[in-house]
Scaffold this active site. Structure first.
Site, PDB file in Angstrom:
ATOM      1  N   ASP D 227       0.812  -1.229   0.000  1.00  0.00           N
ATOM      2  CA  ASP D 227       0.000   0.000   0.000  1.00  0.00           C
ATOM      3  C   ASP D 227       0.844   1.278   0.000  1.00  0.00           C
ATOM      4  O   ASP D 227       0.407   2.318   0.485  1.00  0.00           O
ATOM      5  CB  ASP D 227      -0.939   0.026   1.230  1.00  0.00           C
ATOM      6  N   ALA D 228       2.043   1.198  -0.555  1.00  0.00           N
ATOM      7  CA  ALA D 228       2.930   2.361  -0.522  1.00  0.00           C
ATOM      8  C   ALA D 228       3.323   2.852  -1.910  1.00  0.00           C
ATOM      9  O   ALA D 228       4.137   3.756  -2.041  1.00  0.00           O
ATOM     10  CB  ALA D 228       4.187   2.029   0.277  1.00  0.00           C
TER      11      ALA D 228
END
Lengths: 283, 283, 283, 283
Positions: D227-228
């Site tokens: 999720d980065a």
């Protein structure tokens, strides 16, 4: 004005609304607004806010309060009656940025925020002239690492018995537990990010690095853990790749002041109830 | 489920909440949601929606209704009790555009809209296959200037006794007063503009000509006057000079389907009360 | 600062961007922002805005302008070069409401609006003190039916040669064609509705009667037809059945001031081009 | 259609727009859309997207590409020409939730998304029937801790040479670096929170615990860190204390599908350029 507000928090069970509305009716009150919420109708916590009108309220208030106390006896009930005719007294803390402060003062002046701003406290002298224009006392209390303790003591002395609510309108100093203990659930801060994203200092730089497409602001009650207290209100503004940190700061100011003003308005209208680390907002 | 909803409209006076919540309490009901509104606490109209839970509701319902009837006697009170266990039966009318229809069917399928779609009626055959995939009857009733009367008669025959709500999900035909009279306050239309701007046909072309910077959609109850019935919900989407009529149509579809779905959801949850030409929405 | 802006409107044809960017390159300019729009790539109208940086711009500007004039010759081309170092001079017209005025003054003060507010003109004395606090001249020019003509003459005399833009920040008087002719496409008004809904006086009362679920504000250039000029910006705020006319006014103020400030900002950054009765906004 | 798109990333310096627009003009192209951005006009990175029309584009394309290659020589320039007539081929990965998938398929069907959905891949059989209705191949590839490696190999074999873009439309499995390496900057995921808040599993429960007043969704390119990756698009929906986790999930679905659809639309129109860990979106 003959308006009262009953706020109740208690274990949920059948009959609460009937009991309290019945009490108000017997005391001649007309309910003008009623909101309730239960975390779980079967064994949860129940929250109630009633706004009512009663001719000559001052005379009847003691009897109403006595009745509420009797209803509350035995159960784990927290209740209070507020009378908006008595405005909440507010201290606004600022550093150098004026946008959130000006918004609060303008909305108070225009009658949209019904509160009594008793003083502005700042660790910088910069906003003194602007505040003077509104006819409000400005207390400059410098804060350094060495003087923090003494500075806070001075601030607390100013506030003692004078103020019901402290608003941190972009005040860039961390308050100690001693200060927080003096105003439980009565210190509102505006954080310039959409919490829990970008906790701590300089959230706009962090937002620019992460490349977010929205920036936000969060008004919350201050607790011992930094930027982790109960959230009252949040909002966002759309941004894009063209916006650098300075742009985010500029755009963010408008969200910050709007979010803080809404939160302060709800608080001073007794619309916010803290529950664990969250808020019930009867907006 | 043992859930009931009480809806009340009456002249405002002290004691209404106390009376009705007391009645529900005596009949063993636990209030899980309560919303009220008064156009004016002194002589206005009062609106109340209560959602409650009561074990074995079916057995107690007649007694509750009898109690409400007794409370309502004499005053100009309109009331009803709804039981969500009995889902509202819905007919969806469409022409050629599928977006609003698909949204309603998908939300019904996913459980978000709790309603029973009994049929889809269209003046065109185009969407028959799409509807068949959802297992719902599709009635193609062509409409021309000459056949309008006969077509409407056929539609009314299909609906008679089968349907509680008619949803016009981009149905491009005007209904006659006879049809409207059969479903008072129970026909919801989606108009593809922010009413009252751009009443009538082809609002997106009118919006492009006027150079608006937002386009909207409006869900409203249908009345005899075109696009002038009580508004339930509205929303907008931002546009700019680059968007030509075809773009506005494309962008507008997303607002239309969202606005219509919200309005239908509130209606089927008994959250909408019509008052003069406006709505109270206890969302 | 050595920044220039080229604005071009002309019939669309291949090679325009190449010609103008080539010209700028030959004159040592570095393009920092470029936006273009064509109503139709085949025979439509083409719009271009270029922001560029050029060391010692003042010395090179005549040559650049000469080059542009040569490029434009023959074709129906309108062009100009603006230099933001020379701030636009602005007159703000108000009546009694202060919110839009305060917003413009605060944003100018904070540097967000880069303009030079030369004067505030009002048909009432009420806001004189507030304006004095910002150090800006305040001209009170009363207007009655009999004195309208004379009053406008006085206002025009004040503005002549002093002002590039007139902003009507809730100025409740209609301007005559003579006044409009003096500032073509350079008078911005904020109308307190989502135009074209609720043209004319008291739009919030009309909105309450119609029962809309959103209220809006519209910034537009003033033309002879009331509230019908080219729209620059619009926005809305959500409302519901609880909001009566006074609430709509209160809520609406926040939309009005934000919409007006954005429109004025874009205008003073040379981002708005009027085309027929619409605007191209290179935001 | 005879439309081409030039995408360029290079060190900023004067003359880039002039050079490329000049090249296109000499090859008979008419620029219909042009967007540029520079992280810093003095030594930053420059990004350009041009959409153009050229009669008989196919015949001229090699010459245009040759010209661009010559311009790019020497400088650290990345460029490409895309032709929308050749639609991007897409694989959609899902688990059990259908909302994001249905939205993508419906928007593709309606022509709003111009892409060619080649297959749907799922670790569950549940959505097979729904996909069959759209006439698209559905590949059920179960994934367990033991079979993860083999399952991914099967998926990669299906995709090899068949697909330009992978869309994770609520696919609840983590992809390995090997998979990511096969589609650099060409895997789009929808995360059901406003990143960077609530990274990881079950963000709606985390949001409910934190008591946020807005929930969000984020479409981003997938990179090795969970999720980065670079954010393409985000949006939010307002919630309040009444919304429990199930409500957040229900409300969140609408934001998720809209955000993902916009991100996929921009990607397939070649409007997104990845820069460090952020995106330039020429929307």
């Amino acid at each position: 004005r003959d308006v009262g507000r009953v706020l109740v928090t208690c274990p949920d069970r059948p009959g609460i609304v009937a009991a309290i509305s019945g009490l108000l009716f017997r005391h001649g009150a007309n309910i003008t607004e009623l909101q309730q919420y239960s975390t779980d109708p079967f064994g949860g916590t129940f929250f109630l806010r009633i706004e009512f009108h009663r001719e000559d309220l001052a005379g009847e208030l003691p009897a109403i309060e006595e009745g509420l106390a009797r209803l509350a006896a035995g159960a784990a009930t927290r209740w209070r009656v507020a009378t908006p005719a008595v405005r909440q007294r507010v201290a606004i803390f600022v550093s150098k940025a004026d946008h959130a402060l000006q918004e609060l003062l303008w909305r108070t002046h225009s009658g949209e925020l019904e509160m009594d701003v008793r003083m502005v406290v700042s660790n910088h002298p910069d906003l003194g002239d602007a505040v003077a224009g509104w006819g409000i006392p400005y207390h400059h209390i410098p804060v350094t690492t060495e003087t923090r303790d003494e500075a806070e003591r001075r601030a607390l002395a100013l506030l003692a018995g004078q103020v019901d609510l402290v608003v941190l309108a972009r005040y860039m100093q961390v308050l100690t537990p001693r200060f927080l203990a003096a105003f439980p659930d009565r210190i509102i801060n505006i954080h310039h990010s959409f919490l829990p994203a970008f906790v701590g200092a300089d959230p706009y730089s962090a937002a620019a690095r992460r490349g977010v497409k929205l920036i936000g602001a969060t008004a919350h009650y201050v607790t011992a853990e930094l930027d982790a207290g109960p959230i009252i209100e949040q909002d966002i503004e759309r941004v894009d790749h063209r916006h650098q940190v300075a742009d985010l700061r500029r755009i963010g100011r408008h969200v910050e002041r709007a979010v803080l003003a809404r939160a302060v308005g709800w608080h001073t209208q007794d619309r916010v109830i803290v529950h664990s680390n969250t808020t019930i907002v009867f907006a």
